[in-house]
Design a protein around this motif. Structure first.
Motif, PDB file in Angstrom:
ATOM      1  N   SER A  31       1.118  -0.763  -0.427  1.00 39.22           N
ATOM      2  CA  SER A  31       0.034  -0.052  -0.037  1.00 39.22           C
ATOM      3  C   SER A  31       1.119   0.947   0.000  1.00 39.22           C
ATOM      4  CB  SER A  31      -0.750  -0.087   0.835  1.00 39.22           C
ATOM      5  OG  SER A  31       0.030  -0.502   2.471  1.00 39.22           O
ATOM      6  N   THR A  32       2.334   1.654   0.616  1.00 37.60           N
ATOM      7  CA  THR A  32       2.997   2.137   0.596  1.00 37.60           C
ATOM      8  C   THR A  32       3.752   2.126  -0.777  1.00 37.60           C
ATOM      9  OG1 THR A  32       3.368   2.196   2.903  1.00 37.60           O
ATOM     10  CG2 THR A  32       4.804   3.902   1.944  1.00 37.60           C
ATOM     11  N   LYS A  33       3.843   1.580  -1.373  1.00 37.04           N
ATOM     12  CA  LYS A  33       4.171   1.448  -2.509  1.00 37.04           C
ATOM     13  C   LYS A  33       3.343   2.051  -3.294  1.00 37.04           C
ATOM     14  CE  LYS A  33       6.671  -1.595  -5.866  1.00 37.04           C
ATOM     15  NZ  LYS A  33       7.997  -1.989  -5.824  1.00 37.04           N
ATOM     16  N   GLU A  36       3.427   5.933  -2.849  1.00 38.45           N
ATOM     17  CA  GLU A  36       4.119   6.631  -3.771  1.00 38.45           C
ATOM     18  C   GLU A  36       4.330   6.485  -5.899  1.00 38.45           C
ATOM     19  OE1 GLU A  36       7.214   4.120  -2.629  1.00 38.45           O
ATOM     20  OE2 GLU A  36       8.045   5.136  -0.350  1.00 38.45           O
ATOM     21  N   GLU A  37       3.909   5.697  -5.734  1.00 44.18           N
ATOM     22  CA  GLU A  37       3.943   5.685  -7.421  1.00 44.18           C
ATOM     23  C   GLU A  37       2.678   6.359  -7.623  1.00 44.18           C
ATOM     24  OE1 GLU A  37       2.197   2.516 -10.924  1.00 44.18           O
ATOM     25  OE2 GLU A  37       3.054   1.748  -9.142  1.00 44.18           O
ATOM     26  N   PHE A  38       1.418   6.486  -6.872  1.00 44.71           N
ATOM     27  CA  PHE A  38       0.149   7.463  -7.563  1.00 44.71           C
ATOM     28  C   PHE A  38       0.902   9.121  -7.156  1.00 44.71           C
ATOM     29  CE2 PHE A  38      -3.239  10.270  -6.670  1.00 44.71           C
ATOM     30  CZ  PHE A  38      -3.927   9.720  -7.287  1.00 44.71           C
ATOM     31  N   ALA A  39       2.292   9.903  -6.388  1.00 43.32           N
ATOM     32  CA  ALA A  39       2.507  10.376  -6.070  1.00 43.32           C
ATOM     33  C   ALA A  39       3.059  10.693  -7.016  1.00 43.32           C
ATOM     34  CB  ALA A  39       2.993  10.697  -4.774  1.00 43.32           C
ATOM     35  N   THR A  59      -5.951   5.935   7.282  1.00 48.51           N
ATOM     36  CA  THR A  59      -6.306   6.250   5.530  1.00 48.51           C
ATOM     37  C   THR A  59      -5.572   7.512   5.307  1.00 48.51           C
ATOM     38  OG1 THR A  59      -7.942   7.049   4.874  1.00 48.51           O
ATOM     39  CG2 THR A  59      -7.857   4.475   5.546  1.00 48.51           C
ATOM     40  N   LEU A  60      -4.714   7.306   4.351  1.00 45.14           N
ATOM     41  CA  LEU A  60      -3.901   8.246   3.704  1.00 45.14           C
ATOM     42  C   LEU A  60      -4.295   8.319   2.449  1.00 45.14           C
ATOM     43  CD1 LEU A  60      -2.057  10.134   4.527  1.00 45.14           C
ATOM     44  CD2 LEU A  60       0.057   9.091   2.997  1.00 45.14           C
ATOM     45  N   LEU A  61      -5.372   9.632   2.061  1.00 42.84           N
ATOM     46  CA  LEU A  61      -6.001   9.405   0.706  1.00 42.84           C
ATOM     47  C   LEU A  61      -4.946  10.750  -0.293  1.00 42.84           C
ATOM     48  CD1 LEU A  61      -8.142   9.731  -1.575  1.00 42.84           C
ATOM     49  CD2 LEU A  61      -9.060  12.307   0.225  1.00 42.84           C
ATOM     50  N   LEU A  62      -4.578  10.448  -1.205  1.00 44.03           N
ATOM     51  CA  LEU A  62      -3.858  11.214  -1.921  1.00 44.03           C
ATOM     52  C   LEU A  62      -4.385  11.550  -3.066  1.00 44.03           C
ATOM     53  CD1 LEU A  62      -0.085   8.978  -2.410  1.00 44.03           C
ATOM     54  CD2 LEU A  62      -1.010  10.939  -0.868  1.00 44.03           C
ATOM     55  N   TYR A  69      -7.646  10.289  -7.110  1.00 47.71           N
ATOM     56  CA  TYR A  69      -7.902   9.947  -5.943  1.00 47.71           C
ATOM     57  C   TYR A  69      -7.632   8.265  -5.405  1.00 47.71           C
ATOM     58  CZ  TYR A  69     -12.504   8.937  -5.241  1.00 47.71           C
ATOM     59  OH  TYR A  69     -13.574   8.496  -4.332  1.00 47.71           O
ATOM     60  N   LEU A  70      -6.234   8.199  -4.329  1.00 46.27           N
ATOM     61  CA  LEU A  70      -6.242   7.229  -4.569  1.00 46.27           C
ATOM     62  C   LEU A  70      -6.356   6.785  -2.587  1.00 46.27           C
ATOM     63  CD1 LEU A  70      -5.304   4.263  -4.628  1.00 46.27           C
ATOM     64  CD2 LEU A  70      -2.484   5.040  -4.329  1.00 46.27           C
TER      65      LEU A  70
END
Length: 145
Positions: A31-33, A36-39, A59-62, A69-70
């Protein structure tokens, strides 16, 4: 699985589900990866930290500039600050600031109007003739300049 097995499992604190869903799962490397990929593949990404609820973990929403969003689970606020600091993303508390309108627009299918370079008016310096730039404006009569 019989009733007595379920009752025994309930007393032991075992849940009904064998594996948690993505929203309730603890933060993982995968999930962290994904975060990072989305950002790194979107522009103007902002991060929103969502608090723990009875159903979901932290949760972290980007959210990207177009509203895409993700949402992925994150261990805690410290881990979210480290991740957003490493990716150079602004981090907001979703409980305090809410969610951006562009995220809701993205869900409804509205897309932002992008301004392209071709749509811009010509730069004033491009049409300067051989005489050079125009003279400065003349101050109105009766001023002390």
């Amino acid at each position: 699985m019989g009733f007595s097995d379920r009752l025994r499992g309930w007393f032991k604190g075992e849940g009904k589900r064998s594996s948690p869903s993505k929203a309730t799962a603890p933060a993982s490397r995968a999930s962290t990866k994904e975060l990072e990929e989305f950002a790194t593949t979107r522009s103007s990404v902002e991060a929103f930290l969502e608090p723990r609820t009875a159903i979901y973990s932290i949760t972290l929403l980007l959210v990207a500039d177009d509203g895409e969003y993700l949402r992925r689970p994150i261990g805690d606020a410290k881990q979210a600050r480290e991740l957003t600091g490493r990716l150079n993303l602004p981090l907001y508390d979703a409980a305090r600031v809410g969610y951006p309108k562009r995220m809701r627009d993205y869900d409804t299918g509205k897309r932002p109007n992008r301004l392209r370079v071709e749509d811009m008016p010509p730069w004033p310096g491009d049409d300067v003739g051989s005489d050079g730039p125009p003279p400065p404006p003349v101050p109105p009569a009766g001023t002390d300049e």
